[in-house]
Scaffold this motif. Sequence first.
Motif, PDB file in Angstrom:
ATOM      1  N   ASN A 139      -4.055  -7.376   1.148  1.00 33.84           N
ATOM      2  CA  ASN A 139      -3.688  -6.846   0.302  1.00 33.84           C
ATOM      3  C   ASN A 139      -2.666  -7.014  -0.813  1.00 33.84           C
ATOM      4  N   ASN A 150      -4.366   5.836  -1.958  1.00 32.31           N
ATOM      5  CA  ASN A 150      -4.082   5.263  -1.021  1.00 32.31           C
ATOM      6  C   ASN A 150      -4.917   6.106   0.194  1.00 32.31           C
ATOM      7  N   SER A 159       0.889  -0.787  -0.117  1.00 33.35           N
ATOM      8  CA  SER A 159       0.513  -0.081  -0.057  1.00 33.35           C
ATOM      9  C   SER A 159       0.778   1.335  -0.116  1.00 33.35           C
ATOM     10  N   ASN A 204      -5.669  -1.634  -2.326  1.00 32.07           N
ATOM     11  CA  ASN A 204      -5.731  -1.504  -2.664  1.00 32.07           C
ATOM     12  C   ASN A 204      -6.192  -1.250  -3.804  1.00 32.07           C
TER      13      ASN A 204
END
Length: 376
Positions: free
Chosen positions: A213, A283, A195, A354
């Motif tokens: 993720n 993000n 991220s 994500n």
Amino acid sequence: MTRPWNFSAGPSALPLEVLEQAAREMTNWQGSGMSVMEMSHRGKHFTQIRDEAVADLRELLHVPENFEILFMQGGATAENAIVPMNLINRNQSGKADYVLSGIWSNKSWKEAQRYGDIHIAGSSGEASVVAGREQAPWTWFPAPHTWNLRTDAAYLHFCANETIGGVEFMEWPDMAALGAPDVPLVVDVSSNFLSRSIDFSKVGMVYAGAQKNAGPAGVTVVVVRKDLIGHALPVCPSAFDYANVAEAGSMFNTPPTYAIYIAGLVFKWLKRQGGIQAIEAENIRKAEALYGFLDTSDFYVSTVHPSVRSRMNVPFFLKNESLNAEFLAQAESRGLLQLKGHKSVGGMRASIYNAVPFEGVQALISFLQEFERQHG
Ligand SMILES: *Cc1c(COP(=O)(O)O)cnc(C)c1O
């Protein structure tokens, strides 16, 4: 029908493009006549899949050549034991220091005690006033300058992102500046891996269960500095000895081939999004929008200290908790899935990894506004 937005903390949303590619390739991977699930892990097709996954990950995160990238099994939970078994004897001290910031780091600390002399370097387990704000336990992060470090510890462990509490440690310390230059950082990055960028000059090792993720459950990614490998305790199972796993290119035994394949597709998807810098900017935009809304509302509350609010996992509460069930039912009927908070924290939690785009966060904010108008 459009696909719902999925805010699960893990296993969690994967990019739709990745799922669709996997579906197209399900019965016949790139003309091989086989599903990836049906291939020998030592054959040329899977070897290529493994090699590309490692190379793409190295490129995405700028992993230096003096680090190994390993694919393992057992999740981050198994790493809680595998880490001390591999590292605690690297300097013959048998000592390791742990920073406690929530449920996951506590589990790591507890498990490590079976393997050596384990000491708490810092903890947010008590209420504290942080920059003028009253903080409940596990809603803040102990500042590095307050850590009580042992200079001969084999490593210092912390969790970069407490998935349940929603606490993300943003600025990893330089251990030399803290007076412990020989103590490598070992970081559980399960829920914020990929991220954001990682400064490997500060790190000895990071590890992540993929299912938050990076991919599906079943594969754990370990990125470990080569000089830390090769010191496993005699009790360490051979399949969990980083030296064996590294030597065999993550094929000391049959690896979780399908999970590695999907994670590899996620790495390629990330490259197409513009890499880690681009996804990190996105993000930040998503988290700012969501926390920004929560901060303007008197109907919802966010309790984590603003300096360590996770960009990935956003716990929040309805001030009137008797509305929780209705909130969740309405959210689900709008195609906003898995918003229920972890049972130990209560309330709600939106995980915005994500694979949840800005549009998904906007859909959530619109629903939050509307629910507040109805019930505020
Ligand atoms: C989910 C999670 C774990 C545990 O992962 P498993 O794959 O279930 O072992 C550990 N640490 C963090 C930060 C997590 O989010």
